[in-house]
Design a protein around this motif. Structure first.
Motif, PDB file in Angstrom:
ATOM      1  N   SER A   2     -55.470 -43.999  -7.884  1.00 44.84           N
ATOM      2  CA  SER A   2     -55.635 -42.549  -7.980  1.00 44.84           C
ATOM      3  C   SER A   2     -56.688 -42.153  -9.011  1.00 44.84           C
ATOM      4  O   SER A   2     -57.196 -41.056  -8.983  1.00 44.84           O
ATOM      5  N   TYR A  73     -54.455 -42.690   4.117  1.00 44.42           N
ATOM      6  CA  TYR A  73     -53.065 -43.145   3.938  1.00 44.42           C
ATOM      7  C   TYR A  73     -52.742 -44.118   5.057  1.00 44.42           C
ATOM      8  O   TYR A  73     -53.444 -44.179   6.077  1.00 44.42           O
ATOM      9  N   ASP A  85     -47.969 -41.396   5.750  1.00 47.86           N
ATOM     10  CA  ASP A  85     -47.311 -41.985   4.587  1.00 47.86           C
ATOM     11  C   ASP A  85     -47.462 -41.035   3.403  1.00 47.86           C
ATOM     12  O   ASP A  85     -48.559 -40.837   2.880  1.00 47.86           O
ATOM     13  N   ARG A  86     -46.368 -40.458   2.999  1.00 52.91           N
ATOM     14  CA  ARG A  86     -46.387 -39.393   1.992  1.00 52.91           C
ATOM     15  C   ARG A  86     -47.019 -39.853   0.671  1.00 52.91           C
ATOM     16  O   ARG A  86     -47.814 -39.135   0.073  1.00 52.91           O
ATOM     17  N   THR A  87     -46.682 -41.056   0.235  1.00 54.58           N
ATOM     18  CA  THR A  87     -47.229 -41.552  -1.037  1.00 54.58           C
ATOM     19  C   THR A  87     -48.744 -41.655  -0.965  1.00 54.58           C
ATOM     20  O   THR A  87     -49.460 -41.242  -1.878  1.00 54.58           O
ATOM     21  N   GLY A  88     -49.233 -42.194   0.152  1.00 56.33           N
ATOM     22  CA  GLY A  88     -50.676 -42.314   0.334  1.00 56.33           C
ATOM     23  C   GLY A  88     -51.349 -40.953   0.405  1.00 56.33           C
ATOM     24  O   GLY A  88     -52.442 -40.756  -0.141  1.00 56.33           O
ATOM     25  N   GLU A  90     -50.364 -38.197  -1.040  1.00 59.44           N
ATOM     26  CA  GLU A  90     -50.409 -37.609  -2.382  1.00 59.44           C
ATOM     27  C   GLU A  90     -51.471 -38.271  -3.255  1.00 59.44           C
ATOM     28  O   GLU A  90     -52.162 -37.601  -4.029  1.00 59.44           O
ATOM     29  N   THR A  91     -51.612 -39.594  -3.130  1.00 60.95           N
ATOM     30  CA  THR A  91     -52.637 -40.310  -3.903  1.00 60.95           C
ATOM     31  C   THR A  91     -54.027 -39.824  -3.519  1.00 60.95           C
ATOM     32  O   THR A  91     -54.868 -39.517  -4.379  1.00 60.95           O
ATOM     33  N   LYS A  94     -54.828 -36.315  -4.771  1.00 65.24           N
ATOM     34  CA  LYS A  94     -55.238 -36.291  -6.186  1.00 65.24           C
ATOM     35  C   LYS A  94     -56.712 -36.670  -6.328  1.00 65.24           C
ATOM     36  O   LYS A  94     -57.449 -36.087  -7.123  1.00 65.24           O
ATOM     37  N   CYS A 147     -48.393 -33.349   7.178  1.00 68.98           N
ATOM     38  CA  CYS A 147     -47.463 -34.316   6.584  1.00 68.98           C
ATOM     39  C   CYS A 147     -46.204 -33.573   6.121  1.00 68.98           C
ATOM     40  O   CYS A 147     -46.294 -32.654   5.311  1.00 68.98           O
TER      41      CYS A 147
END
Length: 223
Positions: A2, A73, A85-88, A90-91, A94, A147
């Protein structure tokens, strides 16, 4: 990841710019993919816009047998409700916000910046554009989806509640079916966003009619 700065392809006008468009590509593409669209937009010289086309990081994609490609992501499943993929997301959001901050630091106010994206890039544009605490000029989401739409109401920042959003989609899209885009449009509408919807007789691509519409929309937002 990130903290790493995204490399970008830049298309600058012949004079100092008054506005910026940050345009995110789709899965497996790169910033080079959409850069050739700039002359096709036929933006008048009186509206000097800087275009930034960042490259997504390279990562393995689960549904493509873990093949490595540029992606914002991972896609672990083609299930419509869990494709992103939620984590991807968000990364990447950012990292894209850092690009926006860099343009602001270089003298372009957030109100003169449009965040745009195609397919995966559109997912990031919708996710970040509705959650960022800076008022943007507009959000453009092409051939894309949302998403975790059910999280929008709780996570949205008021900064862009009145920011125009353009959604456009191909009626014959077999990569991101048109109903997925339309579902995102309806969620935005239900949450009170000034969102417009346009569809075209095309597949997962961009057509001339759409390019002309995008040009008019950008000129209205940034002129």
């Amino acid at each position: 990841m990130s903290n790493s700065k995204l490399e970008s392809v830049e298309v600058n006008p012949n004079q100092p710019h008054t506005a910026v468009v940050i345009w995110l590509h789709g899965l497996g593409d790169s910033g080079n993919g959409f850069a050739p669209i700039v002359p096709e937009l036929k933006i008048p010289d009186s509206l000097p816009i800087r275009f930034v086309f960042p490259h997504a990081p390279v990562r393995p994609i689960t549904v493509n047998n873990n093949m490595e490609m540029r992606a914002w992501y991972d896609i672990a499943s083609l299930d419509f409700n869990h494709r992103a993929d939620r984590t991807g997301v968000e990364t990447s959001a950012k990292q894209v916000e850092a690009l926006i901050d860099a343009e602001i630091a270089n003298g372009t106010p957030a109100e003169c910046i449009v965040l745009a994206g195609f397919s995966q890039g559109g997912v990031i544009a919708l996710h970040l554009g509705t959650r960022i605490n800076k008022k943007l000029a507009g959000i453009m989401a092409l051939s894309t989806y949302m998403c975790e739409p059910e999280t929008l109401a709780n996570e949205a920042c008021d900064a862009n509640k009145n920011t125009p959003i353009l959604m456009a989609h191909g009626q014959q899209d077999n990569v991101v079916p048109v109903f997925m885009g339309n579902a995102a449009f309806k969620v935005l509408e239900e949450n009170g966003y000034p969102v417009t919807w346009q569809d075209y007789p095309m597949q997962h691509s961009v057509c001339l009619e759409e390019i002309n519409h995008i040009s008019q929309w950008l000129q209205a937002r940034l002129g």
